[in-house]
Motif scaffolding. Sequence first.
Motif, PDB file in Angstrom:
ATOM      1  N   GLU A 202     103.682 105.030 -43.636  1.00 30.17           N
ATOM      2  CA  GLU A 202     104.072 105.434 -42.281  1.00 30.17           C
ATOM      3  C   GLU A 202     102.960 105.132 -41.277  1.00 30.17           C
ATOM      4  O   GLU A 202     103.227 104.697 -40.154  1.00 30.17           O
ATOM      5  CB  GLU A 202     104.414 106.919 -42.270  1.00 30.17           C
ATOM      6  N   GLN A 203     101.699 105.370 -41.686  1.00 35.46           N
ATOM      7  CA  GLN A 203     100.579 105.093 -40.798  1.00 35.46           C
ATOM      8  C   GLN A 203     100.480 103.598 -40.506  1.00 35.46           C
ATOM      9  O   GLN A 203     100.220 103.189 -39.372  1.00 35.46           O
ATOM     10  CB  GLN A 203      99.267 105.588 -41.421  1.00 35.46           C
ATOM     11  N   ASP A 206     103.204 102.707 -38.069  1.00 38.75           N
ATOM     12  CA  ASP A 206     102.840 103.176 -36.731  1.00 38.75           C
ATOM     13  C   ASP A 206     101.810 102.248 -36.079  1.00 38.75           C
ATOM     14  O   ASP A 206     101.901 101.929 -34.889  1.00 38.75           O
ATOM     15  CB  ASP A 206     102.277 104.600 -36.796  1.00 38.75           C
ATOM     16  N   ASP A 207     100.815 101.806 -36.869  1.00 38.37           N
ATOM     17  CA  ASP A 207      99.780 100.933 -36.327  1.00 38.37           C
ATOM     18  C   ASP A 207     100.339  99.582 -35.895  1.00 38.37           C
ATOM     19  O   ASP A 207      99.817  98.947 -34.966  1.00 38.37           O
ATOM     20  CB  ASP A 207      98.667 100.716 -37.360  1.00 38.37           C
ATOM     21  N   THR A 209     103.508  99.093 -34.850  1.00 40.17           N
ATOM     22  CA  THR A 209     104.674  99.258 -33.990  1.00 40.17           C
ATOM     23  C   THR A 209     104.390  98.767 -32.575  1.00 40.17           C
ATOM     24  O   THR A 209     103.341  99.036 -32.001  1.00 40.17           O
ATOM     25  CB  THR A 209     105.104 100.734 -33.944  1.00 40.17           C
TER      26      THR A 209
END
Length: 289
Positions: A202-203, A206-207, A209
């Motif tokens: 998920e991290q 997110d990075d 995105t």
Amino acid sequence: MATSSSSRTIWKGAISFGLVHIPVALHSATIEHGIDFDWLDKRSMDPVGYKRINKKTGKEIDKDNIIKGIQVEDGQYVVLTDEEIKAAYPRATQTIEIEAFVPMNELPFVYLDRPYYLAPVNKGEKVYALLRETLLKTGRAGIARVVIQTKQHLAALVPSGPALILNLLRWGESVRTWDQLDLPAPGTKAAGLKENELKMAEQLVDDMTAHWDPEKFHDTFTEEVMKLVNKKIDAGDTERVIKPEAAEEAVAPSNIVDLTELLQRSLRGGKKAERAPAKRKPAAKRKAA
């Protein structure tokens, strides 16, 4: 090479739901892009075409001697005449008849085939906006049938920005299922995923995105080939080839009338009422009333 963009009207008709008709024009939403390699005779630089060849004899066959058949078994064909095929064509209408509204998140991407823009015509702007905003608010897509150039299509009517998009869909029998694929079981536990693995994934997502920007993605193969082509043009390394011009396609006429005022009657079941008009009362009873 890529073809140029065009706003030429492909089809004119109306979106229909309930008793409401929205007069619209259909425009292509895509551009055919890529490298188109033509066949040329290296001795004369003449265009090379395709011949109709009898696969058994290897001889060229005249167009008048060609009939159409559908193979039903190995070597067994059912022959259909042009008249029989023509009779099977769907009835040409100028209507995008919405049959149902479905949540957009239930429409799998694998069914999406080809998008078209729909633009309002004949003072249909207000009712066009009404349908667009209603679909946006409810998160739904209209599922409809439409006939374009004698071919019947299933289509999804979806809002996108200020436009309504008519995206042709593949029929259900044209989409393969994933039943025979060896896929991981759905769910994190069934797939054997650990909590720290999910957090790190998920991290990472997110990075990476960002907002969608199609200008950041390019067809690098086409770009490299066109660089080579332009280099040869600058060096004068070109050959003259004369090709026949393609004929312009005819556009179907439209006589659709805006029927916005029928929206409320549609909600009250006006469509059924219109099909079965009420009987008039006898004169004596009307007078007593």
